[in-house]
Design an enzyme around this catalytic site. Structure first.
Site, short mmCIF file in Angstrom:
data_model
loop_
_atom_site.label_atom_id
_atom_site.label_comp_id
_atom_site.label_asym_id
_atom_site.label_seq_id
_atom_site.Cartn_x
_atom_site.Cartn_y
_atom_site.Cartn_z
CD GLU A 156 -2.77 1.03 2.58
OE1 GLU A 156 -3.66 1.88 2.73
OE2 GLU A 156 -2.58 0.09 3.39
CE LYS A 163 -7.46 1.07 3.20
NZ LYS A 163 -6.25 1.33 4.01
CB CYS A 185 -4.77 -2.09 3.79
SG CYS A 185 -4.08 -2.22 5.47
#
Length: 266
Positions: free
Chosen positions: A44, A114, A148
């Site tokens: 990330e 995200k 994540c």
């Protein structure tokens, strides 16, 4: 179809130094190619580093077709390896925590933003994405992307399973004391959703964070096919379509679902 050999680059790079991180990516792509990998996955925010000041995130953010994307396209083309990299994406006035997949021919395949932002830093620095499932075809597999914290929401991963994702790429910045996510949760997600998951972490101290490494490739039979330690390293695993097909024939989770019972979830 032959297995897709996948390289996991566990590294935090150099905080705030995009040029240096591109050099590291170039070297990793060369090593991945020499080892027969068709895909290289980074962590990330690999392009810039994670533990930045909010104003620095905005200053370093680039569009999905910006100069770093062009440079990474050239790296992918030169080495013949597809690359998934994490970066801050600028789109108009918004900045997203994003990951982009570039094909081995240097052409962009898919860009993901995200959807679940973790903690005050991310919520201050980024706008959340609103598209939970993005996919591309690579090496005979349907490849999906998330980032994540997204993988910690079972609904997110199940949405990918129902959309036919075979290999889920998850660049991450997973920190102490949450290492159980890498050690336990990710292999379970792979098993319950009948897919491969490549979970690629940062490592070591960075600002106020301590990243734990432990990157892995988990397979649909619940086995961790490769596992990194706590330091910087490049590890390899194979996403095998034949094992995937056999596992899906044996495991009935997706066949035995009763969606009519789950209306309360939405």
């Amino acid at each position: 179809m032959p297995p897709l050999r996948t390289a996991l680059l566990q590294s935090s790079g150099r905080l705030g130094d995009t040029a240096e991180n591109l050099k590291e990516l170039d070297g990793a792509a060369a090593r991945a190619a020499r080892s027969g990998a068709g895909l290289l996955v980074t962590s990330e925010m690999f392009l810039t580093g994670y533990a930045l000041e909010v104003e620095d995130v905005a200053a370093l953010a680039e569009p999905a077709d910006g100069p770093s994307a062009v440079a990474i396209g050239e790296i992918a083309r030169r080495h013949g390896v597809a690359v998934l990299y994490g970066y801050p994406e600028r789109a108009g006035d918004a900045v997203f925590n994003a990951a982009q997949l570039i094909g081995a021919d240097g052409a962009p395949l898919v860009n993901y933003r995200k959807t679940h932002l973790f903690g005050a830093f991310e919520q201050d620095a980024f706008t959340p994405g609103d598209t939970p499932v993005v996919q591309a075809d690579l090496g005979g597999l349907r490849v999906g992307v998330m980032i994540c914290y997204d993988v910690e929401f079972p609904e997110n991963v199940r949405a990918h399973a129902l959309a036919g994702t075979d290999l889920l790429l998850v660049p991450t910045a997973q920190m102490h004391p949450f290492q159980f996510v890498a050690e336990q949760l990710v292999p379970v997600r792979a098993f319950e959703n009948q897919m491969y998951i490549a979970y690629v972490n940062r490592t070591g101290p960075e600002g106020e964070f301590e990243f734990v490494g432990l990157s892995c490739l988990a397979s649909p039979d619940g086995v961790t096919r490769t596992r990194a330690g706590r330091g910087e390293e490049l590890v390899f695993g194979e996403a095998d379509p034949e094992l995937l097909s056999a596992s899906r024939r044996t495991n009935p989770y997706l066949r035995d679902r009763r969606p009519g019972l789950y209306a309360s979830l939405v």
